[in-house]
Every structure is written in structure tokens, then in C-alpha cells.
Motif scaffolding. Sequence first.
Motif: not given
Length: 837
Positions: A513-515, A557-559, A564-566
Motif C-alpha cells: 500500500q503506497i500513498t 516499475g509502476t505508476k 492511495n495505491n495498492t
Amino acid sequence: MSSMSDFQLQRDFMYLFERMSEPLGYGIKGSGENMVYYRSPTMEPAMAAATETMMGQVQQTINIQMPGKMPMEELKEISKLCPKSGLFGHFIPNHRKALISLRNVLMDQNSTSDLFNMACFCRDNQMVHPLLFVNALSSCLANRRDTKKFSMPAFYEVMPEIFFSDHIMKQAEKMARVQDSCKNRIMIDRNTTGHQNDPESRLWYFREDIGVNSHHFHWHVVFPGDYGLRNEVKRDRRGELFYYMHHSMISRYDAERLCNGLARTKLLDFDNLVIEEGYFGKLYSTNAGRHWGTRQANTRLVNLVGANDELLIDIDLKVEDLKRWRDRILETIDTGKVDVGDKREQLTEDTGIDVLGDIIENSQDSPHRQYYGVDGFHNMGHLLIAFSHDPTGKFREFVGPMGDTSTAMRDPAFYRWHKYLDDMFDKYKRTLNEYKLNEGKWALKWDGIKIESMKVINSNSKFKENELSTHWAQSDIDLARGLDFYRTEARNGGPVLATFTHLNYDVFKYQIQITNNSTKPVQATVRIFMAPRHDEHGDPFRLTIQRLLYFEMDKFGTKLKPGNNTIERSSLDSSVTIQMDASFDILEKLNRDKQRDDFRTGDDQSRCGCGWPQHLLLPRGTPFGTQFDLFAIVTDWEKDAVNSRSGPTPLKPPCKDALSFCGILNEKYPDARPMGYPFDRRPYNNPEMAQPTEVRNIEEYVKFIPNASTTKIRIIHEADVVKRGKQKDNGMGMVNEKGEVLQTPRCSSSSSSSSAASGGGMKNSSPPPPEINANKDNRGKKILFIPPNRGPPNRFQPGQENKQWQGPSAFYGFRGGREPGMDELDSDWDYVHDNNN
Ligand SMILES: [Cu+2]
């Protein structure tokens, strides 16, 4: 320009790796509808006639032409440097010279068809050693632009005798003479090289894993120390990769040792030069008619002064030479100044490690080869150990496994030697400034980004969150492709299957989980590592030590959208691993598709096979669970991106290599940060302390870095063996759900209940099949084949269009899902875990 279609390229070159000692025109290559006949201009009439009788089955003929210019001078020299009747060892200076020379002959060919004709000519030439040829041609195919779509067949099928011990190969030879329907599967017993009471021999499953050894072989093929200047581009950061790839092997091995109750690897002791561990590999070379060298425990390393032996020609290696080169390298590290011949140059923070890698391996890019060790400090260390059983050639013994890249990792001495080298590299890394929280080029903090939580979820539902699991699994290999001259009429070209046991794990996924507290979406790189939490005494590691044990699990890599991102990511997508190398059989199936639909063949259909084996991604763990620290850090992709052709939307690489260890052919390494970041350097100082004090452990480390996180996980090892659960007769016998054999293979369509072991029911005069090893595991249960890492039941199989699960991957995006063609191969199989015993 290639004049060959992708289909033709794969077909024509693939079988140059089948049955290496047989001339190409002898018999038929390939299997089933892929059978081909190579029509050779130099074929003797009698042999040609014998082959013609089998021609009825063959649908495709490949005509070989004589090369325009014969490389006779080169081949004469090559056969002097590396006689066909001996063993080939990658680290033997003369053999290296022969390899460079043969590789150059092949690289020099202007067109793909010239290359093909030349390869055929060299392959069948009496002056060319088969293993030398395999090394030269595979390295050439991996590095030429016009052959980049070629997929190399699994090296353990090409040269099984390098991977399986002599008694297995003997069984296979016998089995090859038996009619297909009467063949039995050969069961390869576990740990044939050490007694179970010797603690060191517990690690047989790691050191002798076919994936581990072919990874090492393949890496050196893709990154030859001497690559010439022809027709090819220098591999970006190859010296640094030499350091990083080998460093990863050592940390991975140490994790495995700790799981087995063994202390971490000791480095080679340069003062008394005694190798405590012996090694008896039981590998036999048909070509040389001899065994590879062996080594007693506590062997002292002494000068190699080669007598006029066929192998030791020109080797004059003294221990004092090695020590002198070592001292020069250490002095370079201490002073930060590298000798480039006429002057000294400063090692820079950006390229220092790359230069050092080239120096230690003594690759073509070394700034001063003569000064840092003519034939290479690393190579010569290998050789000193490889000939330690007969250093003067007194007994005319052949080289030991440490002498070649395809065998070295079997020997415990490999890890001692590479730990020593790794320690040198780390000495250098310790001279560099630590990564700081906010300042410097590669600052750790990324403002506005925070990892809220991180966990791993096991696909095996009986385990809890943050519990991963390993087990034994069994896979099959077809040994027939590497068996020369055993093709009988009765045999008709069918496979000789052997089953081997290997470590495997239950597929899992990371959930992070990234904010993103900024107002804009950002591109991020996620880096995931893992290390054992406790040392051999059971004490928690301090981070200054533990950082050396962190091994990379994945990098992608990710966007991150605002808020919030899961992020979810499958362990199968790891950037360090590949699936088991493609067997001939799989490549033939894929190639048939290519032939049917030429437009569908994309880059992603080919594969190069460079990478850590997927089935060994996780260390074994213990039945009660071994604690590991999982670590992730998210960094700014804008800064990580490499200024190359790839740009922000990378081109698809030519094959599914493990990018972290293998880079991309003809492109820059796809991550600008130092390899191993952030654990390649000392930890930063705790900002809360008045005196400069390094942070003590991983919890303290992530406390000050919001964009990093750590989680304690456990790896649990189940002694069960995953086995097949569905009845199926594949001609090799029928089994029930418990895995018991219900029905033995049919022989000549006579009695289907005859006993295979007694050979009953056979009408023809084939010899009875040899006694098969008891195919039972240590609990007395029958254990059966599953394809590696494609079972057990997987709740979230990538490739099933679960986008959420696949995770965004702009950076390494092409790795999502499984290899083409794998799904159909899987569909026949069920997987069960046997938990009832
Ligand atoms: Cu190596």
C-alpha cells in the motif's frame, strides 16, 4: 540482414545442439513432426545411405553448404589449444583462447546463412571440441543482432553429462536402446555426491541444481570476458554485473546455509590455502572418456606447474602470482587509483565498481590486464582449485569442476573463492559515502511518497499472511537429446525421460500500500529484497552485516496515482528469475506455431535463458519456519530511468531474460542506480544520535525513510513432495491419486499388465530395461512429476487477466504473465499437496 525466417532460424540452429558428438548428417534430428534431416556435402556415402532408409519419416531437409572460406588455420590452432579428446574448461587460459578464436570465426560471418554453414562445418570438424563449440556458438547467437530471436535449448538437455552423474547417464544410454513403449522413467536419486551425515552435503539441492548451474553457464556465455570487437556492442556495465550477479549467488547461498543450520560461507584463507571441503562430482565426459577431477578434504593449494600433459600445457601459475595480483587490486581499492598502464586514474563513484569488476575478472575491458593478472585473478583462482588434486600433472588427471562455468557451482570451494572476491568488492564499497537520507545523488528519501504497509500472501491457502512455503518437487528431463550414437531402429527417436527432485516454492504475491501525497501521478521503481534475520548463533543481525545478505527478489516499475495505491505483484514476475530453460520439446512446439503463423511471432516468443531459476527464488526455510526480513523501497523513476533508446516506454527486449542479472542486449542496463541499491553501501547514521552512529537494524533503517518498509516473514519448509493428482497414461505408466503405479508401460502392445522391471511382454530382442532406482521419497511414498513452478494450486495466476493482480509495470512490463505456450502444456496437470502424513 537475415534471410531466414524466425521459424527457419530456430529450426536450423536448434538441432546443431542435439547429440553433439554425432555428425549432423548422421540420422535424423528433432522429434515427431519436427524431424529434420541435415544433408551434408561431406557425408560419407555409406552413412548417407543408412540415413536415407529413415528418410520416409522426415518432412524437412536442411541443406548444408560448404563455407566459402575454410578457417583451416584457425581450427588447427584451436585443436592445439583445446584438444578434442580432453575436457573443456572455461577458465583454462588456452581453452579461453580457443573459445575466442572460434567465436570470432562465427561472429565474422556476414549473413545468417553463412553463419549457419560455418557453424555446421565447425561442429562436425574433427578439430573442434563439442563443449567448446557449444560455448562459442551459443555466445555468438546470444550476441549477434541477426540471431537475437533464437532461443537456446536448455543446456542440461544439450549436455546432460555435465549435470547428471555417471551412473544416471549409463542408465540413460541403456534406456535409449529400448523400444519407446517399453521405456521406463529413470529416477534420479537425491544427493549422490555426499553422505547425509556430512553437514556440507545438505546443500546438494542448491549446488547441484540444474537451474543454478545453467544460470551460471549462461551468464558467462552472454557476458564473455573476451568479446572481440566484431559485429557487436559492448555490454553495458558488465564489470559491475560480474560483481553483482556473483554477489547475489553468495548471499543467496548463505541464506540457504543458515536454513540448514550451517554457518555462513567462510572465505578462502589466503594464508594457509587449505580447502576444507572435498568434492567428488561423479561427472563423466564421454568425449574424453574420463571423469572430471576430484578433491579430497583439506587439500592445500599449491603452484600449478604443468608438465607436458594434454591439459596443463602452458599453465604456470604460482600462488605468489595470485597474491601479488591480489595486493595490487587491494592497493587500487585503498588508494582509489587504478593503474591504466602509463599512469594512474581515479576510480569514480559512478564507474569505480564497473572498473573493479573488469579488473578482477580480467575481462577485455580491464584497464591493464598485464598488471592485474595476465589471465585474470578470478579465473586463476578457479584454476588453482580446479587442479589442486594433481597440480603438476603427475597423475595425468583432468580438470575438476571448478575449471568450467557449467560445473563450478557444484563445488563448495566455489563459494569460498567467490566470497573472497565479494569481500574485495565490499572493501571498495565501504570506501564510498553511504546513501544519505536527503542529500547526494541517490538520496534515500522521496518526499511525498509513503509505504503504508507491505505483506506477502501465499497462494497455498493453508498458510497465513507473511508465511511463505517451500517443498520438494519433481520434474522431468529428456536425456535423449544429449545421447550420442544410441539411436536404434527400435528406439525410433523417442525421449529418455528422467525425473529429478528439486526445491520449489508456493507462488505468492506482494501486496504493498503506497500513498502518493502529491497532486500528480508519478512513475516509481519498486525494489524488493530479503535477508535472513538471525545469524548462525541465533542472534539478530546488525544491519552493517545483514546488508551483505540481502538478495534481490524483484524490481519493477509502476505508476502511483495521487492518493492511495495498492500494488500487487506475483513472485512469478520476478526480475531476477526465469522459468526453467526451454526444453527442445517446448521450443519445437513454439516453433510449430511460428511456422503456422509467421506474423504472430513477436519478440516475446523467444527467450535467452539468462537468470536465476524461478523454482529457487526462495531459500528452503525450516519446518518450523525461518525468519526473514522483507524490505521494499520505492524510488523516483524519473531519476532511475536510463538515457537510452529504451526511454520511458522501453522497447521489448529480445528475450525474457532476468533483467536484474542480465541487462538487455545492445541497450543500457535498465536502472541508473548502483546495482544492489541501497544495500551495496554502509547504512546511514541515525539522525537522532549526537555522535555519528550507523542505524542498527532494518527497523531503524526504514523508520527515517517513509518510502521504504520492512516486514518480518517466515519461510516454512514442508518435507512433502508435490505430486500429480490425476490419472493419466502418457505411455510411461499409469498412476492413481496416491501416486501409486497402477499400470506399467505397455510393451509392443502386448500384455499391458506385464512388469516393466522384469521386461516381460516384450516381443522384440531389445535388452530388458535396466533396474530403476526405488522411486520413493524418504517417507516411502511414491513421488511424481510436476512441471517446475507451475503448480500447486495458484489462487492468483498471472496471465488470467486479473489486471489488479498483475500490477502495473511500465518499466519491466513485458514480464507480466507466463511464457507463451506454457498454459497449454499445463492444462493436463493437476496439483495437490499431500498433507495427510
Ligand atoms: Cu562466474
